[in-house]
Scaffold this motif. Structure first.
Motif, PDB file in Angstrom:
ATOM      1  N   MET A  26      35.277  33.449  48.658  1.00  0.00           N
ATOM      2  CA  MET A  26      34.676  34.171  47.416  1.00  0.00           C
ATOM      3  C   MET A  26      33.500  34.976  47.882  1.00  0.00           C
ATOM      4  O   MET A  26      33.351  36.071  47.467  1.00  0.00           O
ATOM      5  N   ALA A  29      34.551  38.246  49.912  1.00  0.00           N
ATOM      6  CA  ALA A  29      34.936  39.277  49.175  1.00  0.00           C
ATOM      7  C   ALA A  29      34.126  39.810  48.153  1.00  0.00           C
ATOM      8  O   ALA A  29      34.173  41.024  47.838  1.00  0.00           O
ATOM      9  N   SER A  30      33.214  39.090  47.398  1.00  0.00           N
ATOM     10  CA  SER A  30      32.345  39.535  46.690  1.00  0.00           C
ATOM     11  C   SER A  30      31.207  40.412  47.087  1.00  0.00           C
ATOM     12  O   SER A  30      30.795  41.521  46.513  1.00  0.00           O
ATOM     13  N   GLU A  94      29.197  42.195  40.289  1.00  0.00           N
ATOM     14  CA  GLU A  94      29.748  41.477  41.733  1.00  0.00           C
ATOM     15  C   GLU A  94      28.241  40.699  42.364  1.00  0.00           C
ATOM     16  O   GLU A  94      28.451  39.944  42.891  1.00  0.00           O
ATOM     17  N   SER A 153      39.473  43.631  47.089  1.00  0.00           N
ATOM     18  CA  SER A 153      38.290  42.862  47.406  1.00  0.00           C
ATOM     19  C   SER A 153      38.335  41.885  46.159  1.00  0.00           C
ATOM     20  O   SER A 153      37.985  40.552  46.189  1.00  0.00           O
ATOM     21  N   THR A 154      38.463  42.575  45.037  1.00  0.00           N
ATOM     22  CA  THR A 154      38.518  41.753  43.662  1.00  0.00           C
ATOM     23  C   THR A 154      39.543  40.922  43.503  1.00  0.00           C
ATOM     24  O   THR A 154      39.487  39.891  43.028  1.00  0.00           O
ATOM     25  N   GLN A 157      38.740  37.794  45.709  1.00  0.00           N
ATOM     26  CA  GLN A 157      37.848  37.109  45.034  1.00  0.00           C
ATOM     27  C   GLN A 157      38.324  36.330  44.001  1.00  0.00           C
ATOM     28  O   GLN A 157      37.902  35.227  43.916  1.00  0.00           O
TER      29      GLN A 157
END
Length: 212
Positions: A26, A29-30, A94, A153-154, A157
């Motif tokens: 997480m 990705a964040s 983010e 990426s979201t 996440q």
């Protein structure tokens, strides 16, 4: 003998179900989404200063940041007669998810309501990202490379956040099916299919123009 939780449910074990792995994914990705949001914000300001300048991510008519940035969908929040680019809100959102991931890695116990609100916030961010992507594909007919990076990426996440919510935060309280889903690693197959489906959709819709 397997350790069991209250109610006789098997305990989730293994490195993939612990806070280190789930919150590390997480966090990565964040962090990527946060960097992309900063880049998009910088390009928005650059385009405002130099409206006729071609941005570095303008590859062709379809892969074009400018086409997306100049659409009304790029600035849906308006207040006091001013429009605010979506990327600015991406930085704020983010930053929060990066902080939450760090808290998770530090193994800080948070209230159940906080963990639940975090998951719903992640779902809202994912839905917003998918809406913007659908607008780019089916309405604007242009794809921003940075926006695609933000969308993927979201997605990752949210996958990691959902995993942590179920296996680390143990929410919802009575969800044996969900915990079995992660205990048997079904999520790996679903997550890969999810990413592949997104890639196939993009190629099918914009493929001819992308590779022209």
């Amino acid at each position: 003998m397997d350790e069991r939780l209250e109610g006789g449910e098997p305990e989730l074990r293994g490195w993939r179900n612990g806070p280190t792995w789930t919150y590390l994914i997480m966090l990565l990705a964040s962090a990527v989404a946060l960097v992309v949001s900063f880049v998009l914000s910088a390009e928005t300001l650059e385009m405002a200063r130099h409206p006729n300048e071609i941005l570095g991510c303008d590859v062709n008519a379809v892969l074009s940041c400018s086409a997306v940035a100049q659409s009304w969908q790029a600035e849906i929040v308006k207040f006091g007669g001013l429009s605010y680019p979506n990327a600015f809100f991406g930085i704020a959102a983010e930053s929060v998810f990066v902080t939450i991931a760090v808290i998770g890695l530090a193994r800080v116990n948070v209230p159940r309501w906080f963990a639940a609100c975090t998951w719903w916030g992640g779902l809202a961010a994912l839905a917003y990202s998918y809406w913007l992507t659908s607008q780019s594909m089916f309405v604007i007919h242009a794809m921003c490379p940075w926006c695609l990076a933000l969308m993927f990426s979201t997605t990752i996440q949210f996958m990691a956040l959902s995993h942590a919510t179920v296996t680390v935060q143990r929410l919802p309280a009575k969800a044996r099916g969900l915990r079995k889903y992660y205990r048997l690693n079904f999520d790996l197959m679903i997550d890969v299919l999810w990413i592949v489906a997104l890639c196939v959709l993009i190629i099918v819709v914009e493929g001819p123009a992308l590779f022209a």
